[in-house]
Design an enzyme around this catalytic site. Structure first.
Site, PDB file in Angstrom:
ATOM      1  N   HIS A  19      33.060 -40.896 -22.532  1.00 10.69           N
ATOM      2  CA  HIS A  19      34.248 -40.953 -21.681  1.00 10.69           C
ATOM      3  C   HIS A  19      34.254 -39.820 -20.661  1.00 10.69           C
ATOM      4  O   HIS A  19      35.297 -39.450 -20.157  1.00 10.69           O
ATOM      5  CB  HIS A  19      35.519 -40.865 -22.526  1.00 10.69           C
ATOM      6  CG  HIS A  19      36.137 -42.196 -22.837  1.00 10.69           C
ATOM      7  ND1 HIS A  19      35.399 -43.295 -23.155  1.00 10.69           N
ATOM      8  CD2 HIS A  19      37.433 -42.602 -22.851  1.00 10.69           C
ATOM      9  CE1 HIS A  19      36.220 -44.316 -23.382  1.00 10.69           C
ATOM     10  NE2 HIS A  19      37.450 -43.925 -23.195  1.00 10.69           N
ATOM     11  N   GLU A  40      32.859 -56.354 -17.322  1.00 11.32           N
ATOM     12  CA  GLU A  40      32.591 -55.516 -16.148  1.00 11.32           C
ATOM     13  C   GLU A  40      31.510 -56.090 -15.253  1.00 11.32           C
ATOM     14  O   GLU A  40      31.619 -56.059 -14.020  1.00 11.32           O
ATOM     15  CB  GLU A  40      32.212 -54.098 -16.603  1.00 11.32           C
ATOM     16  CG  GLU A  40      33.366 -53.298 -17.215  1.00 11.32           C
ATOM     17  CD  GLU A  40      33.629 -53.641 -18.676  1.00 11.32           C
ATOM     18  OE1 GLU A  40      32.894 -54.488 -19.245  1.00 11.32           O
ATOM     19  OE2 GLU A  40      34.569 -53.064 -19.256  1.00 11.32           O
TER      20      GLU A  40
END
Lengths: 320, 357
Positions: free
Chosen positions: B135, B66
């Site tokens: 999440h 990322e």
């Protein structure tokens, strides 16, 4: 010695002398308290930048680190605007917003330097990706230090450059130190940075980074291959910074180097090494040095005469 | 008879897909990058079909990197491309904070305006269905705190399309936050590729009694609550912010000035939230116009647990919003639960949401 070789030697020497004399002047004037930002000098590490300066085209890209003066100058960045930037003046290459650690001159493809270790590595890879997508026959030089090879972003970026065969040259100046921490304290003794790069799929070469000729030959060969489509490469230059990590002074009294280490590197000073091994006309050296001195004096005059940015400009350019 | 533009219905996910496709077709410098961008699922359907149309040099899956991929997108943007990056969860993107904050947000300013970073970063946020602590994070306040970034939070299919087009066209780095519970909602979406204006809120409901400031998915919960409140004789403004940075302060101030009562909804944790900023500004600049203390409904300062047993009441829902509003108005809460029945189980937007992620 042939004329061509002599010419290459002269160009390497002139490039290194210019970088050295600029930084020496910064060091000499730093105590005046007018350059009000950290400076990280490349004194002793001029050869890799000089080698690139003979090979890079203006349309090639380059990015660098907190220790970026040499790379900015070698890529063709404007000296007066660099000095003005270090002085925090509006005439600076970043209009006073960045200082010594944030230099850029997009007119010659120098796309920025960053104060965060490893931060500019992926940016340089992204510039290489853009070259590939736009089918431009240029390369992207990414200057980094040995410390930056310990950042995760180096592995991630090298992996992607290898994956997409991007035209990126990782120019790793291994000066053995991350601030004051020796490589021995940071990496296993048996590990070589070039082997790490190879394991990631990036062909890699080692070269004596204080040997300007060897550095130039290596950079020229690697860049030619990358321009021909061979993909990325890493060049590890073994070199050393002679001054302190940050600032204008010597710092050997801190005792972080092994006894005799600095002295041995001073003997291998890249400018001295080239002078000793080549044949240079003393008159040429004298006139070249005088020209550089004139240019530096003019640059410092420009910087000192340039005003500070108007405080009213503070909020400009937060957004494009 | 062919459908007119106004009648055409798209899901929020399809609207994002269409915006990306139209932007890429109109401008060859637009790229679509992201882990899963070329997967069969295509990031919840939002990137489906793009690689077939535009090829693998402009649409590609990537390494699980990322931070580097964000920096690579910054470099590509500096060289004149317009990358649109996707992340299947905001939480994964936390690995990229160096490149977001030190590169993307700074490159324009710290080099004196010489560079532009036209980068769009799509982050899927969510809650419930056992998403759990890593999440489900709604960290929009972090991003809105960083000068140089723009933060966009669509709540409807038409906004998803038009705000994404605006984000792609914008010369600055833009974080585009998509709530997972919105991907399947459907509504009218014009065919035309008309960008919205970033920084403009939308008045989703109009009323004189109370201002409810919402964004993203919570706009839907607010509208449900406000439609019920109207049956109780309470008329509310629902201001859907659409952009958290820059924030449409004139719209917030105007509505607060009109109603004199403020309730701010926030999908992030309460402390240091956008709702805190809104309450602070309205209180400090319009104190004398307020008829009651401003209030907030946000997530508790607790990581979101996975278990259905722990999630009861964790999220802001329409019943809670309506109750808070009635309390501000000094009215009885008596029949709220009867009219705003909480979904059962409580960890999904409705029984149509089947998981697994």
């Amino acid at each position: 010695m042939t004329t061509a070789e002599s010419s290459t030697d002269q160009r390497l020497l002139a490039s290194m002398l210019r970088i050295r004399m600029v930084e020496q002047t910064i060091a000499d004037r730093y105590s005046e308290q007018e350059m009000r930002c950290p400076v990280h000098l490349s004194i002793g590490q001029e050869a890799p930048a000089a080698a690139m300066s003979l090979v890079a085209e203006p349309a090639d890209y380059a990015v660098s680190t907190h220790r970026g003066h040499a790379h900015y100058l070698a890529k063709g960045g404007d000296l007066s605007r660099m000095i003005a930037e270090i002085y925090g003046k509006v005439g600076g290459c970043s209009r006073g917003r960045g200082g010594s650690m944030h230099l850029a001159d997009p007119s010659v493809g120098f796309m920025g330097t960053s104060a965060i270790v490893g931060n500019s590595i992926p940016v340089g890879v992204g510039l290489g990706m853009a070259l590939q997508i736009k089918a431009q026959p240029n390369v992207s030089f990414v200057f980094l230090g040995d410390g930056a090879t310990e950042e995760g972003v180096f592995y991630e970026s090298a992996n992607f450059a290898a994956l997409r065969k991007l035209p990126v040259i990782f120019m790793c100046e291994n000066n053995q130190y991350s601030v004051y921490s020796n490589l021995e304290e940071r990496q296993p003794a048996s590990r070589r940075i070039v082997e790490v790069a190879r394991a990631l799929g990036v062909p890699a070469l080692e070269v004596d980074g204080n040997d300007a000729r060897a550095s130039h030959v290596t950079v020229a060969n690697v860049v030619a291959q990358t321009r021909a489509g061979a993909g990325p490469a890493l060049i590890e230059f073994e070199t050393h910074r002679l001054r302190e990590h940050c600032g204008p002074n010597w710092d050997d009294e801190l005792g972080y180097r092994k006894p005799g280490e600095l002295a041995s590197w001073l003997k291998r000073d890249p400018i001295k090494a080239l002078l000793d091994s080549g044949t240079f006309d003393p008159e040429w050296i004298e006139s070249t040095t005088a020209d550089i001195r004139t240019e530096i004096d003019a640059a410092f005059r420009f910087a000192k005469n340039s005003p500070y940015p108007d405080p009213a400009e503070l909020a400009e350019d937060v957004y494009a | 008879m062919p459908e007119s533009n106004d009648d055409r219905v798209l899901t929020f996910a399809a609207a994002i897909n269409e915006a990306t496709e139209q932007a890429m077709a109109a401008d060859p410098t637009v790229l679509c990058i992201g882990l899963g961008a070329t997967d069969p699922g295509g990031v919840f359907g939002t990137t489906k079909g793009l690689v077939e149309k535009f090829g693998s040099s402009r649409v590609f899956d990537g390494p699980t990197s990322e931070n580097a991929m964000t920096g690579i997108a910054v470099g590509a943007a500096l060289a004149g491309l317009k990358p649109v990056m996707t992340h299947q969860r905001l939480d994964f993107f936390l690995l990229a904070m160096d490149q977001l904050i030190n590169s993307a947000a700074k490159w324009h300013y710290m080099f004196g305006g010489q560079f532009q970073v036209p980068l769009t970063i799509r982050l899927v946020i969510g809650r419930g269905w056992g998403q759990g602590p890593t999440h489900s994070q709604n960290l929009q306040a972090w991003f809105a705190h960083i000068p140089g970034l723009k933060v966009v939070v669509p709540s409807s299919p038409v906004d998803a399309k038009q705000l994404l087009l605006a984000s792609i066209h914008d010369p600055n780095p833009v974080l585009f936050l998509e709530h997972r519970w919105l991907h399947n909602i459907a509504d009218h979406v014009p065919v035309e590729a008309t960008p919205a204006q970033l920084g403009k809120a939308r008045l989703a409901r109009i009323g004189d009694d109370l201002t409810i400031v919402a964004s993203g998915y919570l706009t839907l919960e607010a509208i449900r609550a406000v439609d019920y409140l109207s049956t109780r004789g309470v008329a509310c403004d629902v201001l859907d912010l659409r952009t958290l940075h820059p924030l449409d302060w004139p719209a917030v101030h105007a509505s607060a000035s009109k109603t004199g009562r403020l309730l701010v909804l926030d999908s992030g944790a309460l402390t240091g939230s956008i709702s805190g900023e809104i309450v602070a500004r309205v209180a400090s600049e319009q104190f004398s116009e307020l008829r009651s203390p401003p209030r907030r409904l946000a997530q508790p300062d607790i990581p979101e647990p996975t278990s259905l047993g722990l999630i009861q009441g964790f999220h802001v829902r329409s019943q809670q919003i309506a109750s808070e509003a009635l309390d501000i108005m000094g009215l009885s809460l008596a029949d709220v639960a009867e009219h705003l029945v909480a979904p059962e189980p409580a960890d999904a937007p409705g029984d149509w949401f089947r998981g697994p992620f």
